[in-house]
Design a protein around this motif. Structure first.
Motif, PDB file in Angstrom:
ATOM      1  N   ARG A   8     -22.758  45.627 -10.414  1.00 37.83           N
ATOM      2  CA  ARG A   8     -22.526  46.998  -9.635  1.00 37.83           C
ATOM      3  C   ARG A   8     -23.865  47.488  -8.466  1.00 37.83           C
ATOM      4  NH1 ARG A   8     -19.803  48.803 -14.422  1.00 37.83           N
ATOM      5  NH2 ARG A   8     -21.584  49.707 -15.130  1.00 37.83           N
ATOM      6  N   ASP A   9     -24.874  46.582  -8.977  1.00 34.30           N
ATOM      7  CA  ASP A   9     -26.146  47.066  -8.470  1.00 34.30           C
ATOM      8  C   ASP A   9     -26.165  46.229  -7.027  1.00 34.30           C
ATOM      9  OD1 ASP A   9     -28.729  47.402  -7.357  1.00 34.30           O
ATOM     10  OD2 ASP A   9     -29.554  46.815  -9.544  1.00 34.30           O
ATOM     11  N   ARG A  10     -26.426  46.894  -5.713  1.00 38.97           N
ATOM     12  CA  ARG A  10     -26.464  46.248  -4.448  1.00 38.97           C
ATOM     13  C   ARG A  10     -27.436  45.138  -4.531  1.00 38.97           C
ATOM     14  NH1 ARG A  10     -29.767  48.176  -0.513  1.00 38.97           N
ATOM     15  NH2 ARG A  10     -31.100  49.865  -1.074  1.00 38.97           N
ATOM     16  N   HIS A  11     -28.733  45.472  -5.126  1.00 37.15           N
ATOM     17  CA  HIS A  11     -30.052  44.657  -5.020  1.00 37.15           C
ATOM     18  C   HIS A  11     -29.486  43.013  -5.942  1.00 37.15           C
ATOM     19  CE1 HIS A  11     -33.030  47.420  -3.368  1.00 37.15           C
ATOM     20  NE2 HIS A  11     -32.324  48.330  -4.132  1.00 37.15           N
ATOM     21  N   TRP A  56     -26.945  41.575  -5.588  1.00 37.66           N
ATOM     22  CA  TRP A  56     -26.244  40.757  -4.501  1.00 37.66           C
ATOM     23  C   TRP A  56     -27.113  40.438  -3.209  1.00 37.66           C
ATOM     24  CZ3 TRP A  56     -22.219  38.443  -6.223  1.00 37.66           C
ATOM     25  CH2 TRP A  56     -21.435  38.939  -7.314  1.00 37.66           C
ATOM     26  N   LEU A  57     -28.026  41.511  -2.965  1.00 34.66           N
ATOM     27  CA  LEU A  57     -28.932  41.150  -2.076  1.00 34.66           C
ATOM     28  C   LEU A  57     -29.779  39.904  -2.361  1.00 34.66           C
ATOM     29  CD1 LEU A  57     -29.990  41.542   0.832  1.00 34.66           C
ATOM     30  CD2 LEU A  57     -31.217  43.602  -0.164  1.00 34.66           C
TER      31      LEU A  57
END
Length: 469
Positions: free
Chosen positions: A234-237, A239-240
């Motif tokens: 759920r953490d965008r970091h 995926w980045l």
């Protein structure tokens, strides 16, 4: 563990942060497991990369009628299986133990090795059978995840960077090993006996299983922290950082599989001529991975990663120019440089992951959270994000080979794929800058550096500082 360098089927108690346990024999036990893990993972990587060499033998001169796009499909399947297995292999080692899982994962690789040795002797084998055999070699790709998870549990926080860097670099060198062995085979036995290459790994795998059974240890079983994985996803970091790892490790493993095929198709090189150059890139890329981590320690992970992606984009442009000019020497030189850059980027990108969550922990402490709880949460998320990014990043190898396949299928050369890589590296550089380096506009408040940006001044309480470990 009572004391001394203990060899046991399963260690009943293990806490590497306990100074007394560590000094009484814990360090020796951890390092013994590390060296054996490096060897087993190295052989696993070599088996995973086996078809990057065997595919060079599948030529019309030896009775094979595979087209370039079918060959790139073949190595794409191997990459895909290795990537998909990384998460389940990581879960399995905590369930069954490092000793048990290393033995099992080494022995199971005998299947694709023996199958490959048999299959390459029959030129008229249907494509589906070749694909199935190659897919089985992908089992070796999962060994990286299980080995890293296992070694991570053996070492205290202060020594994990060294241990994991050595483990990862030793594993990556397996790509160069199998290609060097392929070159040696071609130089001695010629291209008429490709089955000799997979047969070389039978004693290596048996030795890995024997050494693991005799000298490695099982730590107490640890339940998989699925909650940490849910939080990470759920953490965008997460995926980045996974995207950035697609660009670094994905390029390394993808180019490792594709380099020889590209030299054959782009410049008409024979198996011997192609194999003479394919090992250089993976060898240098593996050796520069620790250097990428060191540079990240010195200058900041995001700065090194962004610079690496800009250099990768320039390298892709250089390979386009060399291809258009028909310069074999220029193409090889630029491609070897691309491998070196992927190694640097591997180290710096992995450095960014713990830095991101250590900075988040520092923010939480400033907000009033207990420091112990904040650090424990950071470790949970760091471990989950490393596992996820490792699996997602390996999928980049699939993308590299599918891009080459489509390029050769539609245009007959590699230039469309190389242009796509250039654009992707530019995107990764821009994403790194926007998320981790760009300074927000000042609005009357002090600028707080981002997680991967070194602070402008040595302020101990800067919440967003990058932690250098």
């Amino acid at each position: 563990m009572a004391g001394g360098d203990v060899r046991a089927e399963r260690i009943s108690r293990w806490d590497p942060e306990d100074p007394q346990l560590w000094e009484r024999g814990g360090r020796r036990t951890a390092r013994r497991n590390l060296w054996l893990s490096v060897y087993a993972e190295h052989i696993g990587f070599a088996v995973w990369s086996l078809w990057s060499v065997l595919v060079l033998f599948l030529t019309p001169a030896h009775g094979y009628a595979l087209s370039p796009d079918e060959k790139f499909l073949l190595v794409s399947v191997v990459s895909l299986v290795g990537a998909v297995l990384r998460l389940p292999y990581g879960f399995a080692v905590t369930r069954f133990g490092g000793r048990t899982w290393t033995v099992c994962s080494a022995l199971v690789l005998l299947l694709p090795v023996v199958a490959a040795a048999v299959l390459v002797r029959f030129p008229h084998t249907p494509l589906w059978a070749v694909l199935l055999c190659a897919a089985a070699a992908g089992l070796g790709g999962g060994n990286f995840a299980s080995s890293m998870v296992n070694i991570n549990r053996f070492f205290p926080e202060r020594e994990k960077g060294w241990a994991l860097g050595l483990n990862a670099g030793g594993g990556n060198l397996g790509v160069a090993t199998v290609q060097l062995l392929g070159l040696l085979l071609l130089a001695t036995a010629g291209a008429a006996h490709p089955e000799a290459l997979p047969l070389l790994f039978i004693p290596a795998l048996l030795l890995a299983a024997l050494l693991a059974h005799r000298y490695m240890d099982n730590l107490p079983a640890a339940p998989t922290d699925y909650g940490a994985y849910r939080c990470a996803l759920r953490d965008r970091h997460c995926w980045l950082l996974s995207l950035l790892y697609v660009g670094t490790f994905g390029s390394f493993i993808g180019f490792g599989f594709a380099f020889g095929l590209v030299l054959q198709n782009e410049f008409g090189k024979s198996p011997v001529q192609a194999a003479a150059f394919t090992f250089l890139g993976p060898l240098l890329g593996s050796l520069t991975r620790p250097l990428g981590g060191r540079l990240a320690d010195r200058f900041g992970g995001a700065r090194v990663t962004a610079s690496t992606f800009l250099a990768l984009a320039a390298g892709a442009a250089g390979s386009l120019a060399a291809s258009a000019a028909g310069s074999f020497t220029g193409f090889v030189a630029v491609f070897v440089a691309l491998f070196v850059l992927t190694g640097l980027g591997n180290g710096s990108t992995y450095k960014m992951i713990p830095a991101r969550y250590a900075a988040r922990a520092a923010d939480a402490v400033e907000a009033g959270l207990d420091p112990g709880e904040a650090r424990a949460e950071a470790r949970r998320l760091t471990g989950a994000v490393i596992a996820v990014s490792g699996a997602v990043g390996a999928l980049g190898g699939v993308g590299i080979n599918l891009a080459f396949r489509e390029s050769y299928r539609t245009t007959g050369d590699a230039r469309a794929a190389l242009f796509a890589f250039l654009a992707f590296y530019g995107l990764c550089a821009a994403a790194t800058w926007a998320a981790y380096l760009r300074r927000p506009r000042r609005s009357g408040s002090r600028h707080v550096p981002t997680a991967a940006e070194p602070p402008e001044e040595p302020t101990p309480g800067a919440a967003g500082r990058e932690v250098r470990s």
